[in-house]
Scaffold this motif. Structure first.
Motif, PDB file in Angstrom:
ATOM      1  N   GLN A   1       0.855  -1.353  -0.219  1.00 54.87           N
ATOM      2  CA  GLN A   1       0.166  -0.022   0.010  1.00 54.87           C
ATOM      3  C   GLN A   1       0.750   1.289   0.147  1.00 54.87           C
ATOM      4  O   GLN A   1       0.471   2.314  -0.654  1.00 54.87           O
ATOM      5  CB  GLN A   1      -1.104  -0.210   1.305  1.00 54.87           C
ATOM      6  CG  GLN A   1      -2.140  -1.085   1.043  1.00 54.87           C
ATOM      7  CD  GLN A   1      -2.936  -0.960   2.275  1.00 54.87           C
ATOM      8  OE1 GLN A   1      -3.321  -0.229   2.387  1.00 54.87           O
ATOM      9  NE2 GLN A   1      -3.454  -2.345   2.725  1.00 54.87           N
ATOM     10  N   ILE A   2       1.886   1.151   0.735  1.00 56.64           N
ATOM     11  CA  ILE A   2       2.683   2.477   0.800  1.00 56.64           C
ATOM     12  C   ILE A   2       3.135   2.595  -0.569  1.00 56.64           C
ATOM     13  O   ILE A   2       3.482   3.852  -0.967  1.00 56.64           O
ATOM     14  CB  ILE A   2       3.859   2.564   1.811  1.00 56.64           C
ATOM     15  CG1 ILE A   2       3.280   2.456   3.279  1.00 56.64           C
ATOM     16  CG2 ILE A   2       4.965   3.363   1.693  1.00 56.64           C
ATOM     17  CD1 ILE A   2       4.035   2.277   4.539  1.00 56.64           C
ATOM     18  N   ARG A   3       3.790   1.680  -1.177  1.00 57.60           N
ATOM     19  CA  ARG A   3       4.469   1.683  -2.494  1.00 57.60           C
ATOM     20  C   ARG A   3       3.447   2.295  -3.544  1.00 57.60           C
ATOM     21  O   ARG A   3       3.639   3.133  -4.328  1.00 57.60           O
ATOM     22  CB  ARG A   3       4.969   0.404  -3.120  1.00 57.60           C
ATOM     23  CG  ARG A   3       5.552   0.371  -4.535  1.00 57.60           C
ATOM     24  CD  ARG A   3       6.356  -0.900  -4.884  1.00 57.60           C
ATOM     25  NE  ARG A   3       7.130  -0.560  -6.090  1.00 57.60           N
ATOM     26  CZ  ARG A   3       7.915  -1.615  -6.616  1.00 57.60           C
ATOM     27  NH1 ARG A   3       8.120  -2.551  -5.835  1.00 57.60           N
ATOM     28  NH2 ARG A   3       8.427  -1.170  -7.571  1.00 57.60           N
ATOM     29  N   SER A   4       2.055   1.751  -3.348  1.00 54.40           N
ATOM     30  CA  SER A   4       0.880   2.399  -4.071  1.00 54.40           C
ATOM     31  C   SER A   4       0.729   3.836  -4.141  1.00 54.40           C
ATOM     32  O   SER A   4       0.433   4.459  -4.962  1.00 54.40           O
ATOM     33  CB  SER A   4      -0.185   1.448  -4.084  1.00 54.40           C
ATOM     34  OG  SER A   4       0.004   0.004  -4.357  1.00 54.40           O
ATOM     35  N   PHE A   5       0.740   4.409  -2.800  1.00 53.57           N
ATOM     36  CA  PHE A   5       0.752   5.640  -2.288  1.00 53.57           C
ATOM     37  C   PHE A   5       1.520   6.358  -3.054  1.00 53.57           C
ATOM     38  O   PHE A   5       1.446   7.622  -3.286  1.00 53.57           O
ATOM     39  CB  PHE A   5       0.603   5.789  -0.788  1.00 53.57           C
ATOM     40  CG  PHE A   5      -0.680   5.128  -0.028  1.00 53.57           C
ATOM     41  CD1 PHE A   5      -1.855   5.018  -0.558  1.00 53.57           C
ATOM     42  CD2 PHE A   5      -0.273   4.931   1.241  1.00 53.57           C
ATOM     43  CE1 PHE A   5      -2.991   4.438  -0.187  1.00 53.57           C
ATOM     44  CE2 PHE A   5      -1.409   4.089   1.972  1.00 53.57           C
ATOM     45  CZ  PHE A   5      -2.631   4.032   1.191  1.00 53.57           C
TER      46      PHE A   5
END
Length: 860
Positions: free
Chosen positions: A65-69
């Protein structure tokens, strides 16, 4: 998806004339700005609330999720642990347990790897409270028995608490309650404190709390008399002046206890542990300006949808204004003013809460709400928000009970990068500029306190949701609304912060962060003696002080020690040449040559700031239906150009000298659009740029087919005689969520083709459209008005156009919720609609989808 969309926009920007299509753009323009959101610090990008349901998070999904953000252009996350998901109990992680701290540390390391910042609510849910709060340190209220104050517990529990965070809400007026509250944080946050950016306190929602242990002794110490001995006056229902004065002192004492025993203690504690603070002070029974001013990042809130008069703007018909109110820019200015007065760079906002029901909010609804925040001085947006949801959950994923969902399983996600790039460009400029407000308006809170409170517990809770209770109908609210409409730029000041002002040689009032040319006092009944003396000293030093209608009538408070001083100071003010008593504040400000801008009278919202190089700059948003184009006077003293943060383009503005006032610029800004006006070295020649754009309609039948989406639907090509909602094509189309493709060939006569600049206007898009002409990508339009520039050389005599439109997920949820009700599996409030009733997708009406109306080529 974000990079492909951004590439299209960037290619278009290299050739585009932007939303003000027909002005000439030259190379080397001084307005050149960022090319990509990756070029700026993460604070300049939008951040998001990130709810951890049951804290049932794991390393794999945190990294994903952090990478997607990061890929989508987010700058940071704000972790809020809340209630859990049914069926995942074995994955719940107790708040502040060893495992929870380990997950937080992992989150911080991954966020650092991808360049994201991390903030965290200091607790779970809201307000502050939990298992460490015992009854004696929990929130309290009073009752009166036999003419005696009796202390009772409110027994309010932490709202939306996460596992391990359940418990009583703390007593915000009690110094020892705060010290008890932070004990577990002292123990567990030490190892991670240098990686977290800030700790957060949500809006004050301690309902009915109007008392604390030792209030009577604190009251006597601070007010110099015994409240118990005045209980009959305190209970007074006849609106006597004595009762009003005692209520004033009671509220003053509560405000001081909240300020000293919670906000000051919390701020001091956080800084001692190397954290900064973000604070939503609104809702509290204190002076909001003082409470916001203590925070490193004051934060306001935009809850619900504003009553914008933008044609075609989506509005949820089930939104209840009477229940939830409307976002109020005048209320937002309390946080902004606190930051401006104290020299804080960042002012944040909870953004987009309950814009519409779940699965019904479009990007086109989000943009004007953010523009309203920007014009109110907010420069650090936090979306509300995104729920942590494991990859395996799929659509619709785990959801927070309150809309809006900006997350990866939402219909906004595919194009969220476009919104994020827009916000980043705006915040890059706004954060790197200083306030430029000439007027300082005194907030007469004692007048408010003298009346009976309308909040729970009979106190004045200065909330952002229902400003009609405490702001808009007051002389202060009416005056600031008048000044806003007249185009004056202003901040608010409290009694306390007046003490920090000084008068400079040029007769301006200066605070730690701003300078002001005049101070305005609304029609005021009660005023503290010290405040009155401060105003007199400002006038003695040469500053101009305007009083609306009359000087203050009475000294605040029950005891009148110093009343002779008050009368003497009033007499001095009456004699001062720097004091003006006015029945027409806006008119007298004009006589004093205080700058005002014409934007407001034209229905445009704006903020004026001082740019990095010391020159005036403006952000302007058209949030009404009053203005479209015209000559406009700007008090800049400089040649201005237009920067369009939506398309990342710079445009020169035609200008003409105005003998009777400031230079006039030709501005084209349709309802829904926004722009910056910034200094430039170039002066555009007055020519046909100011003419009216002509329309060339693309008429005739269109070929259409459904593209990818759910439920599965035939992709057979059909011929459309007119552009209307694709939900009319078939019964199954009423449930379709995905994209539809429109194709058409059309001819353009040489007389039009010879023009130099073109734009395509899609009229009405539900909800996002990507356009190709003759195989070349033109761009993606997602906000009102749905227009895109057409680069030079694209249009030919014979053309083909392809438009791919993506709709919202609301229609599909009418079916999905019926077939799979088990997706609603959350504890606490579970999932509710915009009226706080259990969510039922079948009750929702069919939402329009696709292209509706004519498609036009605009040209000059």
């Amino acid at each position: 998806m974000r990079f492909s969309h951004f590439a299209i926009i960037l290619v278009a920007a290299l050739f585009s004339l932007g939303s003000q299509l027909f002005a000439q753009q030259k190379s080397g323009n001084a307005l050149s700005r960022i090319a990509s959101s990756r070029d700026v610090p993460n604070t300049e990008k939008p951040w998001t609330y990130w709810w951890w349901m049951g804290s049932a998070v794991d390393e794999e999904n945190i990294r994903y999720q952090i990478r997607s953000f990061a890929d989508a252009g987010f700058g940071g996350v704000h972790i809020i642990p809340i209630y859990g998901v049914k069926g995942y109990e074995n994955k719940f992680v107790l708040y502040l347990s060893t495992r929870w701290i380990s997950l937080l540390e992992y989150t911080l390391s991954v966020a650092d790897e991808f360049g994201l910042g991390v903030d965290m609510t200091m607790g779970t849910g809201w307000p502050f409270g939990g298992p460490q709060i015992t009854e004696d340190r929990s929130a309290k209220h009073y009752t009166i028995e036999n003419d005696k104050f009796v202390t009772l517990l409110t027994r309010q529990m932490v709202k939306r608490a996460a596992p391990g965070g359940e418990g009583l809400v703390m007593d915000y007026f009690d110094e020892l309650a705060f010290q008890k509250y932070v004990e577990p944080f002292d123990k567990f946050l030490g190892p991670v404190k240098h990686k977290l950016r800030s700790l957060y306190n949500d809006s004050y929602e301690v309902y009915g709390a109007n008392w604390t242990n030792g209030l009577l002794s604190e009251f006597k110490k601070r007010r110099s008399y015994d409240l118990q001995s005045k209980i009959h006056e305190f209970k007074d229902t006849t609106d006597s002046e004595a009762g009003a004065r005692i209520r004033m002192d009671y509220h003053q004492t509560l405000a001081e206890l909240l300020h000293d025993n919670f906000t000051t203690q919390w701020t001091t504690w956080a800084r001692h542990h190397s954290f900064i603070t973000r604070n939503q002070a609104h809702g509290s029974p204190g002076n909001l300006i003082d409470l916001y001013a203590l925070a490193d990042i004051p934060e306001t809130e935009s809850f619900g949808t504003s009553a914008f008069k933008i044609p075609g703007l989506r509005v949820d018909e089930n939104y209840q204004e009477e229940r939830f109110g409307r976002p109020d820019p005048l209320a937002m200015r309390f946080a902004t003013s606190a930051a401006n007065l104290t020299g804080k760079k960042l002012v944040s906002s909870e953004t987009g809460t309950w814009l519409g029901d779940h699965f019904k909010v479009s990007l086109s609804q989000v943009k004007p709400q953010i523009d309203e925040l920007f014009t109110a001085g907010i420069n650090h947006v936090f979306y509300h928000g995104i729920t942590y949801s494991p990859k395996q959950e799929g659509f619709p994923g785990w959801l927070f009970y309150a809309s809006t969902n900006f997350g990866m399983q939402s219909h906004l996600w595919e194009n969220i990068g476009l919104l994020n790039d827009y916000v980043t460009r705006c915040q890059h400029l706004l954060q790197n500029a200083k306030p430029d407000n000439d007027v300082l308006v005194y907030f007469p809170i004692n007048d408010l306190w003298s009346g009976k409170g309308t909040g729970a517990g009979g106190i004045h809770m200065l909330e952002v949701h229902h400003t009609k209770k405490w702001l808009s109908p007051t002389p202060f609210g009416m005056l600031t609304n008048e000044l806003n409409k007249a185009g004056y730029s202003f901040d608010y000041v409290s009694d306390s912060l007046l003490n920090q002002l000084s008068v400079m040689k040029e007769k301006t009032l200066r605070s730690a962060g701003s300078a002001y040319k005049v101070i305005v006092v609304p029609s005021t009944e009660f005023m503290p003696l010290r405040t009155l003396k401060n105003l007199n000293s400002f006038a003695d030093a040469g500053a101009t002080v305007l009083f609306q209608d009359h000087l203050p009538n009475k000294m605040a408070g029950y005891l009148q020690k110093g009343s002779a001083d008050f009368s003497e100071t009033i007499a001095k003010l009456k004699m001062s040449k720097r004091v003006i008593v006015s029945s027409n504040i806006a008119g007298d400000l004009k006589k004093l040559k205080i700058r005002y801008e014409e934007f407001s009278s034209l229905g445009l919202s704006f903020i004026r700031k001082i740019s990095e190089d010391g020159a005036p700059m403006y952000f302007i948003a058209n949030l009404s239906n009053q203005f479209d184009k015209g000559w406009i006077k700007v008090n800049s003293g400089l040649q201005l150009g237009r920067f369009d943060p939506l398309t990342n383009t710079n445009i020169e503005l035609p200008s003409r000298l105005n003998k009777s006032g400031p230079t006039e610029f030709w501005l084209e800004l349709s309802p829904g659009q926004s722009c910056f006006l910034l200094p430039t070295d170039h002066r555009a020649v007055i020519d046909n740029h100011t003419g009216i754009a002509r329309k060339f309609p693309i008429i005739g039948n269109w070929m259409f087919n459904f593209d990818d989406g759910v439920p599965a639907i035939s992709k057979e090509v059909v011929e459309l005689e007119k552009l209307e909602s694709w939900t009319y094509i078939s019964d199954s189309a009423q449930y379709f969520y995905g994209s539809g493709r429109y194709l058409k060939s059309f001819s353009i006569p040489d007389s039009i083709l010879s023009k130099k600049a073109f734009m395509i206007d899609l009229t009405n898009v539900h909800e996002v459209a990507t356009v190709k002409i003759n195989g070349s990508g033109i761009g993606t339009t997602w906000s009102i008005p749905y227009r895109l520039s057409i680069p030079a050389g694209i249009l030919q005599r014979e053309n083909t156009i392809e438009i791919v439109v993506r709709n919202l997920s609301g229609n599909y949820m009418r079916l999905y919720d019926k077939l799979h009700p088990e997706w609603k599996k959350f504890y606490d409030i579970n999932i509710v609609d915009i009226q706080y009733q259990p969510y039922d997708g079948a009750k929702a009406g069919v939402m329009p989808s696709g292209l509706i109306g004519l498609v036009n080529i605009l040209y000059k």
